[in-house]
Write an enzyme that holds these catalytic residues in place. Structure first.
Site, PDB file in Angstrom:
ATOM      1  N   GLY A 181       0.821  -1.208   0.000  1.00  0.00           N
ATOM      2  CA  GLY A 181       0.000   0.000   0.000  1.00  0.00           C
ATOM      3  C   GLY A 181       0.849   1.248   0.000  1.00  0.00           C
ATOM      4  O   GLY A 181       0.485   2.273   0.588  1.00  0.00           O
ATOM      5  N   ALA A 182       1.984   1.194  -0.700  1.00  0.00           N
ATOM      6  CA  ALA A 182       2.946   2.294  -0.644  1.00  0.00           C
ATOM      7  C   ALA A 182       2.465   3.552  -1.341  1.00  0.00           C
ATOM      8  O   ALA A 182       3.040   4.626  -1.137  1.00  0.00           O
ATOM      9  CB  ALA A 182       4.285   1.851  -1.238  1.00  0.00           C
ATOM     10  N   ASN A 237       1.195  -2.380   5.219  1.00  0.00           N
ATOM     11  CA  ASN A 237       0.473  -1.113   5.363  1.00  0.00           C
ATOM     12  C   ASN A 237      -0.794  -1.049   4.517  1.00  0.00           C
ATOM     13  O   ASN A 237      -1.645  -0.189   4.740  1.00  0.00           O
ATOM     14  CB  ASN A 237       1.412   0.029   4.972  1.00  0.00           C
ATOM     15  CG  ASN A 237       0.715   1.358   4.844  1.00  0.00           C
ATOM     16  OD1 ASN A 237       0.306   1.965   5.841  1.00  0.00           O
ATOM     17  ND2 ASN A 237       0.551   1.829   3.608  1.00  0.00           N
ATOM     18  N   TYR A 294     -13.598  -2.990  10.872  1.00  0.00           N
ATOM     19  CA  TYR A 294     -12.197  -2.555  10.925  1.00  0.00           C
ATOM     20  C   TYR A 294     -11.495  -3.147  12.142  1.00  0.00           C
ATOM     21  O   TYR A 294     -10.397  -3.708  12.037  1.00  0.00           O
ATOM     22  CB  TYR A 294     -12.177  -1.032  10.971  1.00  0.00           C
ATOM     23  CG  TYR A 294     -10.818  -0.376  10.853  1.00  0.00           C
ATOM     24  CD1 TYR A 294      -9.959  -0.679   9.805  1.00  0.00           C
ATOM     25  CD2 TYR A 294     -10.413   0.597  11.773  1.00  0.00           C
ATOM     26  CE1 TYR A 294      -8.726  -0.054   9.682  1.00  0.00           C
ATOM     27  CE2 TYR A 294      -9.192   1.227  11.655  1.00  0.00           C
ATOM     28  CZ  TYR A 294      -8.349   0.902  10.602  1.00  0.00           C
ATOM     29  OH  TYR A 294      -7.132   1.526  10.490  1.00  0.00           O
ATOM     30  N   VAL A 295     -12.141  -3.052  13.297  1.00  0.00           N
ATOM     31  CA  VAL A 295     -11.562  -3.561  14.531  1.00  0.00           C
ATOM     32  C   VAL A 295     -11.408  -5.086  14.464  1.00  0.00           C
ATOM     33  O   VAL A 295     -10.392  -5.633  14.897  1.00  0.00           O
ATOM     34  CB  VAL A 295     -12.422  -3.147  15.738  1.00  0.00           C
ATOM     35  CG1 VAL A 295     -12.043  -3.940  16.984  1.00  0.00           C
ATOM     36  CG2 VAL A 295     -12.279  -1.656  16.004  1.00  0.00           C
ATOM     37  N   ALA A 296     -12.401  -5.759  13.909  1.00  0.00           N
ATOM     38  CA  ALA A 296     -12.322  -7.216  13.803  1.00  0.00           C
ATOM     39  C   ALA A 296     -11.107  -7.632  12.991  1.00  0.00           C
ATOM     40  O   ALA A 296     -10.360  -8.542  13.371  1.00  0.00           O
ATOM     41  CB  ALA A 296     -13.599  -7.768  13.177  1.00  0.00           C
ATOM     42  N   LYS A 350      -8.326  -5.805  12.358  1.00  0.00           N
ATOM     43  CA  LYS A 350      -7.074  -5.400  12.997  1.00  0.00           C
ATOM     44  C   LYS A 350      -6.772  -6.228  14.244  1.00  0.00           C
ATOM     45  O   LYS A 350      -5.607  -6.507  14.557  1.00  0.00           O
ATOM     46  CB  LYS A 350      -7.116  -3.911  13.349  1.00  0.00           C
ATOM     47  CG  LYS A 350      -7.107  -2.986  12.136  1.00  0.00           C
ATOM     48  CD  LYS A 350      -5.845  -3.116  11.309  1.00  0.00           C
ATOM     49  CE  LYS A 350      -5.751  -2.020  10.246  1.00  0.00           C
ATOM     50  NZ  LYS A 350      -4.508  -2.132   9.448  1.00  0.00           N
TER      51      LYS A 350
END
Length: 254
Positions: A15-16, A93, A159-161, A163
């Site tokens: 994801g640069a 990333n 998102y939390v799941a 991460k």
């Protein structure tokens, strides 16, 4: 003077081409590393970043892949072996964007998407690049997590799941490959000021900043600085860590 020196190192930044990814790539290059610029769709931005890094005196290589696909990541590995070199630093990333809504409203596909682009990104990167690190007797895996993984606020569930799943894989992986002097750590930014914020004059949010002990938002450069530290020999005895870079907004307890 102690300095971060990544000379003779090769870093893959997934994801640069994103807001944070570009700053991480430049920072690692300024520290002496050659950079593998991974992108999913923005080839133009990847080529622009390549030119920037080469102007810093470092080598750069652009490569496209879907990090959620093991087949694609292994194909990326083959291309790197043939045309460039394998990394001994991997910065995971890449991130997938979607609409944040309540659990009741969130599409189940969003949970699958987040799992694929966070948990499986680490799994696929490990399968592709850790064997080389083992042969080299050392390496660095640095995953970009988030303060949200500790906050668990409404609308953050997908998102939390993802991460939190990333966190689990990273901690287990750190124990599995530590004997080979490979470290696995996570950097967890808060709500970060990006180049887009600077262009749009949206750097400040009084409501958010009131919750932060340092009373401000962090910058993309401050996040990249921690990534560079963890990639360096200065962090050679740190592994399995979740490092908030959030001005104290989240504080892991003991």
């Amino acid at each position: 003077m102690i300095a971060i020196d990544l000379t003779n190192q090769t870093a893959l930044v997934t994801g640069a081409t994103g807001e944070l990814g570009r700053v991480i790539a430049r920072t690692l290059a300024r520290s002496g590393a050659d950079i593998i610029i991974h992108y999913y769709s923005n080839k133009e931005k990847a080529n622009q970043l390549k030119q920037e890094i080469e102007q810093l005196g470092r080598k750069a290589f652009t490569i496209q892949a879907d990090m959620s696909s093991l087949e694609a990541v292994l194909a990326m590995k083959s291309e790197l072996i043939e045309a460039f070199r394998l990394p001994n630093i991997v910065v995971a990333n890449a991130v997938s964007q979607y609409q944040w809504v309540s659990v009741l409203e969130q599409s189940t596909n969003d949970y699958v998407n987040q799992f694929n682009t966070t948990v499986l990104q680490i799994v696929h990167a490990a399968k592709a690049f850790v064997p080389h690190m083992i042969e080299q007797r050392g390496g660095r895996i640095i995953a970009i997590n988030t303060e949200c993984a500790m906050q668990n606020f409404p609308t953050q569930s997908a998102y939390v799941a993802g991460k939190r799943g990333m966190d689990g894989v990273c901690r287990v992986l750190a124990k599995e490959i530590g004997e080979h002097q490979i470290t696995v750590n996570q950097v967890a930014p808060g709500w970060t000021i990006s180049e887009r914020d600077r262009q749009n004059n949206t750097e400040h949010s009084e409501e958010y900043e009131r919750t932060v002990p340092l009373r401000r938002r962090g910058t993309d450069q401050e996040i990249a600085n921690v990534v560079a530290f963890l990639a360096s020999d200065l962090a050679s005895f740190i592994t399995g860590a979740y490092v908030p870079v959030s001005g104290g907004n989240v504080m892991p307890s003991i």
